[in-house]
Design an enzyme around this catalytic site. Structure first.
Site, PDB file in Angstrom:
ATOM      1  N   ALA A  68       0.787  -1.224   0.000  1.00 56.87           N
ATOM      2  CA  ALA A  68       0.000   0.000   0.000  1.00 56.87           C
ATOM      3  C   ALA A  68       0.825   1.282   0.000  1.00 56.87           C
ATOM      4  O   ALA A  68       0.441   2.271  -0.623  1.00 56.87           O
ATOM      5  CB  ALA A  68      -0.938  -0.010   1.215  1.00 56.87           C
ATOM      6  N   GLU A  82       3.552   2.056  -1.345  1.00 55.14           N
ATOM      7  CA  GLU A  82       4.437   2.240  -2.495  1.00 55.14           C
ATOM      8  C   GLU A  82       3.730   3.057  -3.578  1.00 55.14           C
ATOM      9  O   GLU A  82       3.442   2.585  -4.677  1.00 55.14           O
ATOM     10  CB  GLU A  82       4.914   0.877  -2.985  1.00 55.14           C
ATOM     11  N   GLU A 118      11.089  -3.428  -8.587  1.00 53.61           N
ATOM     12  CA  GLU A 118      11.208  -2.433  -7.515  1.00 53.61           C
ATOM     13  C   GLU A 118      11.662  -1.121  -8.150  1.00 53.61           C
ATOM     14  O   GLU A 118      12.780  -1.027  -8.666  1.00 53.61           O
ATOM     15  CB  GLU A 118      12.225  -2.888  -6.462  1.00 53.61           C
TER      16      GLU A 118
END
Length: 423
Positions: free
Chosen positions: A191, A193, A387
């Site tokens: 959440a 991010e 990422e």
């Protein structure tokens, strides 16, 4: 609509969108909207794990210190980023672990994020591409933006929902293209991010309105299924009460949330996850106990030919492939990592930002029950876990000024995969 984090007006707007699911609907988290979590004087530090003793010391004290792991690379020879409350800092120092400070006061970073957003909101024109990506937005506004893209692109785009979240919100998505080869990707499984939401929406924008000459070919070769916010309940938590919330909003033993990216039903509970309901990497009581992961898995399996799946996260600047549950690489690792290598090279060429590619287990950490491993297990030939920016300077509160550069470089990486994937 002004984005004012933790405000009553935001909660009211979000609540208006709530449509409880008969299967999973439960009351909202018991935390009051006035009980906003403050991170004043909370440090984010990077701990060097130089020996097995260091690792054991860290693990033995993580609960008593109240550590919040921002990264989970708990191996000898690596480093790990954690948030540490001010009341625990002196005790931590007595452990004699080597560390450096990334953020001296996390609340100041959050406050700056909020200040910049307030300035942005004064200039924001709703749904205009040149302003949308200059700031962060409420959950309600993300849903409105998505609906606008669909209504403005009839014949090219359509709406879908993968299902309902634990609290009954739609896992809303957009389908673009008409090709026989299906690609599914999403942001915000974790959440906090927020950059992942914006980058996924940037990719949507490029597929619908971008100037890249290759797009027309992509839309006849592929069909894209895109969910900017995979974990809507957790996302709302980050905007109303706890900016650093990671999990979904299931209630578990008095603690809030299951880590949906440890809850997928392939090699669940085989390492790299926690059985502690209060841990940020809590895997849940059983595989697919979270509706969010369950819904996406069912949606993936419903499609006839899924050639790629991408789960966008932040932070660390990595483009990874299975496996996460084991260090033994799968038989098609060379193919998958070859695509990842092309992606990071294309990405670096845009802004000079360097990403690392490789398998999840050996690149970042062991993580069983993750989404990319599951996608590979059901026959998706090119699943990725990404990422995004940065490497810890801002962490999860990446300045809005980095949204467009992040989107631009990610589009280049994404296009490199589309140009080279085997179908």
């Amino acid at each position: 609509m002004k984005l004012s984090l933790f405000s009553l007006s935001a909660v009211v707007a979000l609540t208006a969108l709530l449509n409880p699911s008969p299967s999973f609907a439960l009351p909202a988290p018991s935390i009051s909207i006035n009980s906003v979590v403050s991170f004043d004087n909370h440090r984010v530090i990077r701990i060097q794990v130089n020996s097995e003793t260091d690792l054991q010391t860290l693990t033995a004290n993580e609960n008593s210190l109240g550590l919040d792991y921002f990264t989970h690379h708990k191996v000898v020879g690596g480093h790990i980023d954690v948030r540490i409350p001010p009341q625990s800092f002196n005790e931590f120092q007595r452990l004699n672990l080597k560390y450096s400070t990334l953020i001296e006061n996390l609340q100041s970073v959050i406050d700056q994020e909020r200040k910049e957003d307030e300035q942005y909101q004064q200039l924001w024109v709703f749904a205009a591409a040149d302003t949308w990506f200059q700031g962060y937005h409420t959950y309600a506004d993300h849903q409105s933006w998505l609906a606008t893209q669909i209504s403005n692109n009839r014949g090219k785009a359509s709406a879908f929902s993968a299902g309902k979240s634990y609290q009954g919100r739609d896992q809303a998505g957009i389908t673009i293209g008409s090709g026989p080869n299906h690609i599914v990707f999403h942001g915000t499984q974790h959440a906090r991010e927020w950059i992942s939401t914006m980058v996924v929406e940037y990719l949507v924008d490029q597929l619908l309105k971008g100037t890249d000459s290759r797009v027309a070919g992509y839309l006849t070769k592929y069909t894209f299924h895109i969910l900017p916010i995979m974990n809507p309940d957790g996302f709302v938590v980050t905007q109303t009460t706890n900016r650093m919330h990671r999990k979904n909003a299931q209630t578990n033993g008095g603690c809030l949330g299951t880590d949906t990216n440890r809850n997928w039903g392939f090699k669940w509970n085989t390492g790299g996850s926690s059985a502690n309901p209060c841990a940020d990497d809590y895997m849940g009581p059983s595989a697919f106990s979270s509706p969010e992961a369950t819904n996406i898995a069912k949606y993936l399996k419903s499609l006839p030919k899924v050639v790629s799946y991408i789960d966008f996260h932040s932070y660390s600047q990595l483009w990874m492939v299975p496996y996460g549950y084991t260090g033994t690489r799968p038989g098609t690792y060379a193919y998958m990592n070859g695509l990842a290598s092309k992606a990071v090279k294309a990405l670096e060429a845009v802004n000079g930002v360097k990403f690392t590619n490789g398998d999840i287990y050996n690149t970042i950490y062991g993580a069983s029950g993750n989404s990319a491993d599951y996608a590979y297990s059901i026959g998706v030939s090119a699943p990725f876990a990404v990422e995004l920016r940065d490497t810890g300077r801002y962490g999860f509160s990446l300045p809005a000024s980095q949204i467009v550069p992040s989107g631009q470089e990610t589009w280049a990486a994404f296009a490199a995969i589309l140009d080279n994937i085997q179908v």
